[in-house]
Design an enzyme around this catalytic site. Sequence first.
Site, PDB file in Angstrom:
ATOM      1  N   SER A 171       0.888  -1.203   0.335  1.00  0.00           N
ATOM      2  CA  SER A 171       0.179   0.340  -0.128  1.00  0.00           C
ATOM      3  C   SER A 171       0.901   1.320   0.241  1.00  0.00           C
ATOM      4  CB  SER A 171      -0.889  -0.070   1.267  1.00  0.00           C
ATOM      5  OG  SER A 171      -1.474   0.736   1.266  1.00  0.00           O
ATOM      6  N   TYR A 183      -2.164   0.270  10.545  1.00  0.00           N
ATOM      7  CA  TYR A 183      -2.171  -0.355   8.935  1.00  0.00           C
ATOM      8  C   TYR A 183      -1.319   0.323   8.601  1.00  0.00           C
ATOM      9  CZ  TYR A 183      -3.608  -0.911   4.248  1.00  0.00           C
ATOM     10  OH  TYR A 183      -4.091  -1.319   3.318  1.00  0.00           O
TER      11      TYR A 183
END
Length: 248
Positions: free
Chosen positions: A139, A152
Amino acid sequence: MKVAIVTGSTRGIGRGIADALRQEGYTVVYSGTRSAPAVELPDGAAYIGCDIANSSQRKALISSVLDRYGRLDVLVNNAGIAPRVRRDILETTEESFDDVLGVNLKGTFFLCQLAANAMLRLQQAEPDDYHPRIVNIGSMSAYTSSTSRGEYCISKAGVAMVTQLFADRLAEAGIPVFEIRPGIIDTDMTSVVHAKYESLIAGGLTPIRRFGTPQDVAKMVLAACSGRLDFTTGQVLDADGGFHIRRL
């Protein structure tokens, strides 16, 4: 027959990847945390449930595929979770930290390990046309601060290093490892902040002014699996509309 496992492939990015690989002729094993009756898949598609944070389920996934098909050509580590509740890093709980890193980082690392060992064993027995590879879905959060979901970001930064480590270790065996790094992709995971991202994109956050789609990410996975990129390994492929470009 080439066999691919795509984790977290019942919806969103993972589903787009799995469907694309299937259209390219791969025998694709779809995988997720839901039970098989609750999953809608293409006719004839195989499904094996797996919580990649669980050691025994990870082992069962790999062994089931090897028992059923006798080979594993591609592992796409896509499964990942966001924090159940977004909290400022001054209020992040250990429970949330452990949950997110247990799936996104620990699960990815040890599934890479299982797949890599299986691929190395298969290389000894398979003909010369066996060219396995591993693709990790990271990501842009690997390098982009988001203080309301720090766990995250940390997990995806870890996935970047997992990719580098396995790319280094497996290079001598000719097994490339890639990281696909999605940006703002239109999925149910981003639906809760869709209006915010829509405004930012319109304002020029990304040079390519649109949301990405699961198909955009899937095309990069296909490129990584095509053999056309095999004089590189550990490579990051940014599926982010140009977000990674530093602009003034």
